[in-house]
Design a protein around this motif. Sequence first.
Motif: not given
Length: 244
Positions: A87-90, A212-235
Amino acid sequence: MAKTAKLYRMVMDKHVCPYGTKSKYLLERRGFSVEDHHLTTREETDAFKDKHGVETTPQTFIEDERIGGYDALREHFGIGRDTSGKSYRPVLAVFAVGLALAVSLSLALLDGLSVRTVEWFVAFSMAMLAMLKLQDVEQFSTMFVGYDLLGQRFVPYAYAYPYLEALAAILMAGRLLPWISIPVAFTIGTIGAASVFYAVYIQKRDIKCACVGGSGDVPLGFISLSENLAMMGMAIWMLWRAFG
């Protein structure tokens, strides 16, 4: 006629069963008058289990029919637990709280929303995600090396990643030491984006994200990609602002 349910749950001096408490609340919320039977000793609990042939408590009875424990009670009312797994909820919760904090600070300190709001949103979200990773770096690193391109080749990077993310987030939140925060955020963001893109869109793998850490159950996908794109954009934004 009022609906009645019988609930048997552990209520001891040093232990009150949380599932029993939640079962009572759920029954009352559904309009039941609850006959709340407390099992106050281990011997009393074991005797109850032997009598009814059950392995766990609490146990709920409705119209003399045994429904079962808390999960069974939820299923009885048609609100069974979601067992679909990932789930993407976390991560969405992190983004939502980060945004709320950014907006709150902007309204209180800046008298309105501005570019600073976006900066705080990204920085706060990064900081909270880093905090979740830092709860168990060993477990995080294990998941991380499963798809991160640099982590697979240089394992120490997997251990360093949450510290680097936290460092960049803290510095960016205060616009401090841009000569450190910018290269750190851009580097880990770029490597992360490339890794997620390769795993998800090239290899088409269905795996869990370590965001969200090793205990999370978040699927690797667009939401995960957005975290990295946000860091790039912020930089990139901080670079333009600091040296442009």
